[in-house]
Scaffold this active site. Structure first.
Site, short mmCIF file in Angstrom:
data_model
loop_
_atom_site.label_atom_id
_atom_site.label_comp_id
_atom_site.label_asym_id
_atom_site.label_seq_id
_atom_site.Cartn_x
_atom_site.Cartn_y
_atom_site.Cartn_z
N GLY A 25 71.71 45.70 10.99
CA GLY A 25 71.30 45.15 9.73
C GLY A 25 71.95 44.23 8.77
O GLY A 25 72.59 44.16 7.86
N ASP A 133 72.00 48.02 -1.54
CA ASP A 133 72.20 46.41 -1.86
C ASP A 133 70.23 46.20 -2.70
O ASP A 133 69.37 45.16 -2.08
CB ASP A 133 71.73 45.71 -1.33
CG ASP A 133 72.78 45.36 0.16
OD1 ASP A 133 74.00 45.91 -0.34
OD2 ASP A 133 73.24 44.89 0.98
N ASN A 238 81.04 47.89 9.04
CA ASN A 238 81.38 46.51 9.07
C ASN A 238 81.97 45.67 9.27
O ASN A 238 82.48 44.50 8.89
CB ASN A 238 80.80 46.41 7.00
CG ASN A 238 79.07 46.73 6.66
OD1 ASN A 238 78.24 46.23 7.48
ND2 ASN A 238 79.45 47.13 5.63
N ASP A 243 78.33 38.60 8.28
CA ASP A 243 77.13 37.89 7.94
C ASP A 243 77.56 37.22 6.95
O ASP A 243 77.03 36.62 5.80
CB ASP A 243 75.99 38.65 7.84
CG ASP A 243 75.97 39.90 6.75
OD1 ASP A 243 77.36 40.08 6.10
OD2 ASP A 243 75.02 40.72 6.24
#
Length: 698
Positions: A25, A133, A238, A243
């Site tokens: 993801g 997001d 996470n 990223d």
């Protein structure tokens, strides 16, 4: 040694099995189909059961969610879904329509159903709707149809869920997917309360914890959000995601989540590093964590484990993962591999490469360089690698030790400059720091020669970067200890690109207040405060000490008398005092750290060392300058200010110009004067070898 075993029972919470596995993801280049198939093999081997397909850069997953997959794309997805089934991994297809969907438009809902129907035809039976997001402001049409953003999302999610036949696995990612996003709090969030009350009970909710990247996730925090959602959440974790920062990679264990959480959750999915192969540790240790309560009797937990979890030791899980990863490192992933660099696969379209295999191997003769031999990668190398790239909120043990030692050596550098009660300790700790730096270099070399090149290529930029940073720190400590000549990089406002952290983003950050205050190793501000004051006779011993120290550092083991003196040496050594108003002292919080002195008339100093200088040179440049800085002065600005003030005083005295003599080996000061722009190399007859003259007209 035991490994995660898929035959051991899965933890169960409520109805259905505990969801455990990986979510793809992240933002960035998605994994390849081959890498995903390899992931399924690992999940099956280690006892994980789920893969959530949600790569942000799959256009048809997010940006162009309405578009159906073309034939070639459909074939790839069908192959992927089939591969997941072959390895007993539940393939969950996620779609993210929240960027631009109009919830109240029936055509939009129909487009969403049509897209998921297509994926269902590929053999997929589990789905997820993601609303993370995205902007929270509804369009005017949706505002008329729905009382809130949460009502709009829940309505379309429930409708799609029922349209698909109420799949056993159906995941919903809310826009407020962590506690920090909830206003005013988790329990009082109208958004979350609406989700909890209106979302159909067969739909599970994804949650990242207290933050987007949560340091710790407590049982209490999960109980709180579960009471609002009216169901146990599935953690989208996470902790290993990278990223958001291209300079970070996370190779530490899954930790700071007590195994007491497992009965309180519906599942855990890790969203790991963008690079596929380095995720071996993240996924392996998650698998160990998921199985911890099913292992039976409580395990012995090492004293260093902060949470003292009786069922799970992050350090033991890490060691287990690294041991298995080492085997993968040592397996070649391409024909020939790096162990046989001269062998190439022959092609019918090309002439076979001439390898001269009939000749005897080259054997170096006496006095010749030995052949390079690549050393095999070790488990200690991988432990060091993990320590250097640990987790978002902490460095590994070795990394913390290196930072602490460098900080101590820097702050106690006066012990290296002069004999004190800490000199022996300083030298010992400097050697230990150097040994740690050497271990990083050797780790880099062995990694670079590991047979599995696919893993290496994912790691290469990161290990090159850390090797460079450690190398600069190593050279700095050697300079402080007088074991090497001060690096030109340390007093230079135009260093080589590898001597500073580059990039526009870094410059923006350094301009902002508070930059660096979230460093994992707390240290004083990098900006030192310097004081420039006039020279006085009482400064003579300290000036001479700096002069002798820098002279010794520049000459190494060569005897001081072996090199011819400079005209300015008598000035620095205190044998001749500086001219009036032509002496400046630089001080920092540790004391005197530099000086700039001048003689308006250099002839007496030249005569003192019996240096014959042509009259024309002294006529054009009658004054001589002596400038020196201790290695701890890494900012060139104070030296520039002193030179500017000194040249102004010399000019006021009526002098036409000034010069300085430098040894060719003193790259630091040569670079400094060259970068000033006003000083130029001049020819002077009778100069001893290795001495250069730089001068400026006034």
């Amino acid at each position: 040694m035991s490994k995660p075993d898929s035959t051991k029972r899965q933890p169960v919470t409520g109805t259905g099995r505990f969801i455990s596995g990986v979510v793809e993801g992240f933002y960035g280049r998605p994994w390849t189909m081959e890498q995903r198939t390899e992931l399924f093999k690992r999940e099956q081997k280690w006892g994980l059961n789920t893969y959530l397909y949600a790569p942000k850069d799959d256009y048809k997953h997010r940006m162009y969610w309405r578009d159906l997959y073309a034939a070639e794309e459909a074939e790839q997805l069908m192959g992927l879904i089939s591969a997941a089934k072959q390895h007993d991994v539940e393939f969950v297809y996620a779609i993210s329509p929240g960027l631009d969907i109009t919830f109240s438009n029936p055509k939009e809902v129909a487009a969403l159903k049509r897209k998921l129907d297509q994926v269902k035809e590929f053999g997929c039976r589990s789905f997820s709707l993601l609303f993370d997001d995205i902007e929270t402001e509804m369009c005017p049409a949706d505002k008329q149809a729905f009382s809130s953003f949460a009502h709009a999302q829940v309505a379309i999610t429930n409708e799609v869920y029922k349209h698909l036949g109420e799949p056993e696995v159906f995941l919903f990612c809310p826009t407020d997917y962590c506690a920090v996003f909830c206003t005013p709090s988790v329990t009082q969030s109208s958004y979350l309360n609406t989700v909890g009350e209106k979302l159909l009970p067969g739909i599970d909710v994804l949650w990242t914890g207290p933050k987007v990247v949560s340091h710790k996730i407590s049982v209490e925090s999960i109980e709180e959000v579960s009471s609002v959602l009216k169901r146990a959440p599935v953690i989208w974790d996470n902790i290993h995601a990278n990223d958001y920062d291209p300079q970070r990679l996370f190779l530490g264990p899954y930790k700071d989540r007590p195994t007491d959480l497992i009965p309180k959750l519906k599942g855990v999915l890790t969203n790991p590093n963008c690079e596929f192969y380095p995720n071996f540790v993240a996924i392996h240790t998650l698998a160990t964590w998921c199985k911890a309560p099913a292992e039976g009797a409580p395990r012995d937990v090492e004293m260093g484990d902060e949470e003292q979890d009786p069922c799970y030791s992050p350090q033991k899980a890490l060691n287990l993962a690294l041991t298995d990863w080492l085997e993968e490192f040592m397996s070649t992933d391409q024909p020939g591999g790096p162990c046989h660099p001269r062998l190439k696969k022959e092609s019918s379209e090309e002439e076979p490469m001439q390898t001269d295999m009939g000749e005897s191997p080259y054997v170096p003769g006496p006095g010749e360089n030995p052949l390079y031999t690549a050393e095999p990668l070790t488990l200690d190398d991988l432990k060091l690698l993990s320590d250097l790239f640990y987790l978002p909120y902490e460095h590994g043990t070795t990394a913390r030790t290196m930072l602490q030692e460098l900080d101590w050596l820097k702050n106690q550098s006066q012990a290296a400059a002069a004999e004190t009660d800490k000199t022996a300790e300083w030298c010992s700790r400097a050697q230990q720091f150097d040994n740690m730096c050497e271990a990083v270099v050797q780790m880099f070399n062995r990694l670079s020669n590991a047979p599995n090149r696919s893993i290496l290529y994912d790691l290469y930029n990161y290990i090159c970067d850390i090797k460079s940073g450690v190398g600069l720190a190593r050279a700095y400590v050697k300079t402080l200890g007088g074991h090497s000549q001060p690096s030109a990089q340390l007093l230079n406002d135009d260093p080589e690109p590898w001597g500073f952290r580059g990039g526009l983003s870094g410059e923006f950050q350094r301009m902002l207040p508070g930059h660096g205050n979230r460093d994992l190793f707390r240290h004083p501000p990098m900006t030192a405060v310097y004081c420039i004051r006039p020279y006085c006779p009482e400064d003579k011993p300290e000036v001479e000490r700096i002069f002798r120290e820098m002279q010794k550092a520049g000459e190494g083991k060569t005897a001081l008398m072996a090199q011819p003196p400079l005209i300015s040496d008598s000035l620095s050594a205190g044998e001749i005092p500086p001219s009036p108003l032509c002496g400046l002292i630089l001080e920092d919080d540790l004391g005197l750290c530099g000086y700039a002195l001048a003689l308006i008339d250099a002839k007496p100093a030249a005569a003192k060392i019996q240096r014959a200088v042509s009259g024309s040179v002294f006529e054009e440049f009658p004054s001589v300058i002596a400038l020196e800085m201790l290695p701890r002065v890494t900012d060139p600005s104070p030296a520039k200010r002193m030179i500017g003030q000194l040249l102004s005083s010399i000019r006021s005295s009526g002098s036409r110009g000034a010069f300085c003599e430098l040894r060719q080996s003193n790259r630091r000061m040569l670079d400094f004067y060259s970068k000033l722009g006003s000083f130029k190399l001049v020819q002077m007859d009778g100069l001893p070898q290795d001495i250069l003259v730089m001068a400026t007209s006034l």
